[in-house]
Design an enzyme around this catalytic site. Sequence first.
Site, PDB file in Angstrom:
ATOM      1  N   THR A  43       0.839  -1.205   0.000  1.00 29.21           N
ATOM      2  CA  THR A  43       0.000   0.000   0.000  1.00 29.21           C
ATOM      3  C   THR A  43       0.873   1.255   0.000  1.00 29.21           C
ATOM      4  O   THR A  43       0.413   2.318  -0.403  1.00 29.21           O
ATOM      5  CB  THR A  43      -0.897   0.050   1.253  1.00 29.21           C
ATOM      6  OG1 THR A  43      -0.058  -0.200   2.383  1.00 29.21           O
ATOM      7  CG2 THR A  43      -1.997  -0.988   1.211  1.00 29.21           C
ATOM      8  N   SER A  75      31.866  -6.285   4.997  1.00 25.76           N
ATOM      9  CA  SER A  75      30.759  -6.749   5.827  1.00 25.76           C
ATOM     10  C   SER A  75      31.176  -8.037   6.510  1.00 25.76           C
ATOM     11  O   SER A  75      31.938  -8.823   5.930  1.00 25.76           O
ATOM     12  CB  SER A  75      29.537  -6.993   4.933  1.00 25.76           C
ATOM     13  OG  SER A  75      28.610  -7.818   5.594  1.00 25.76           O
ATOM     14  N   ASP A 179       9.663   0.962   4.639  1.00 28.69           N
ATOM     15  CA  ASP A 179      10.773   0.290   5.314  1.00 28.69           C
ATOM     16  C   ASP A 179      11.740   1.305   5.915  1.00 28.69           C
ATOM     17  O   ASP A 179      12.128   1.204   7.082  1.00 28.69           O
ATOM     18  CB  ASP A 179      11.534  -0.609   4.327  1.00 28.69           C
ATOM     19  CG  ASP A 179      10.633  -1.670   3.725  1.00 28.69           C
ATOM     20  OD1 ASP A 179       9.505  -1.841   4.210  1.00 28.69           O
ATOM     21  OD2 ASP A 179      11.064  -2.329   2.757  1.00 28.69           O
TER      22      ASP A 179
HETATM   23  C1  GLA Z   1       9.014  -3.956   0.282  1.00 27.09           C
HETATM   24  C2  GLA Z   1       9.150  -2.489  -0.075  1.00 27.09           C
HETATM   25  C3  GLA Z   1       8.184  -1.627   0.736  1.00 27.09           C
HETATM   26  C4  GLA Z   1       6.751  -2.173   0.678  1.00 27.09           C
HETATM   27  C5  GLA Z   1       6.742  -3.670   0.963  1.00 27.09           C
HETATM   28  C6  GLA Z   1       5.375  -4.266   0.758  1.00 27.09           C
HETATM   29  O1  GLA Z   1       9.432  -4.185   1.587  1.00 27.09           O
HETATM   30  O2  GLA Z   1      10.461  -2.053   0.146  1.00 27.09           O
HETATM   31  O3  GLA Z   1       8.245  -0.301   0.286  1.00 27.09           O
HETATM   32  O4  GLA Z   1       6.158  -1.885  -0.548  1.00 27.09           O
HETATM   33  O5  GLA Z   1       7.660  -4.378   0.142  1.00 27.09           O
HETATM   34  O6  GLA Z   1       4.483  -3.715   1.648  1.00 27.09           O
END
Ligand code: GLA
Length: 403
Positions: A43, A75, A179
């Site tokens: 969304t 890393s 995220d």
């Molecule tokens: C990934 C993307 C987010 C979001 C999710 C689904 O994590 O990086 O921006 O769209 O998928 O909700």
Amino acid sequence: MTLATNSTLSRLLERFNQKFGRSESPEFAFFAPGRVNLIGDHTDFTGGLVFPCAITQGTWLIIRRTGNHQYRFASTNFDLMAQLEQHEINQTYGDNWINYPLGVLDQFTQRDVILDGFDCLYSGNVPNGAGLSSSASVEVVTAFAINSLMKTGFSLIDLVKMSQAAENEFVGMQCGIMDQFAVAMGKQAHAIQLDCDTLEYRQIPMNLDGISIVVTNTNQRRELNESAYNDRVEECARALALLEPVLGIRRLGQLLPEQLATHELLFANDPVALMRARHVCTENARVRAAVPALESSDVTHFGELMNQSHDSLRDQFEVSSEPLNHLVRLARSQPSVLGSRLTGAGFGGCTVSLVPSPDVAAFELAVGAGYTEATGLTANFYTMSAGDGVRQIPLNTSVRDNH
Ligand code: GLA
């Protein structure tokens, strides 16, 4: 700072000096968490609603400014170490994780910040590619660290937007803002209700009353992830193009289920876009209902909404996979489980389930065994708690003397 944090930092500083050698220039330490999305997937890029929380696992970064116009990235999770000259940092580095920090450096350069070299050692304990935002945690920890070392004064929201832009422009994944936002703004014991259009947000206490959040990793190799994700973004844009002239909405996230029901005929030639729009508007409605449910500790209703969310992601948005569906079926067949759904982008990755805390061990045994029997894969289980967002971790003298 806990003893555990001290010993992690000492170990990382030692690795840092082994990789890059000692120098007069001081090292600094930063941490950004991963995130688990409780409800509201696919969304964010439509300007809709999401409800994630940051987790306590994440990515550590030990960094120093070198002033020698060289950029070294290493890393503890991967063997590869890269050393780039100043003129190489604005190009992608193969198909490699280093593109996440490089994309962030590029955002600073685009804003006329003159960078003059860093040594960076990353160390993460979020499983990669599992839908728990390991990449956003690398982006945000890098942006936060550079902002601090270069004293560029960008706000946290600026850094969130720069991290998202790094992924859109440099990595080529047309992700939304969820995220990076969750990773930056997380708060211990809280989830974040975020409106991805206005960026208005509320931190909601997780009133879970003896219920655990169990994340289960399918360990399925993700295929087609990036291109299929970008396809979904494009399909949502097609849905908006059909609805906008009639409804006057600016973003698909503003669409209400009842509006879609009265305008389905517009989609006569694009049934795929109709399915995507159905998911987006019902998922937003579910987030709207899930937040008060959590606030009033109505975990039963919250769990039902999670189940509906998964079914819609599977049937209307078509981002689930057989291993994910299987895990969800197994989880829901455990008598005390309140809800289970895929979390994040889908196409593999993880599920999130609400499980009464005393039943978690039995849940892991039963679901783990059933999953291996059906798929031949081994699932990993993590009981998650909501943690704080990105931050600097002081390197005190006891840490420095210890390594
Ligand atoms: C990934 C993307 C987010 C979001 C999710 C689904 O994590 O990086 O921006 O769209 O998928 O909700």
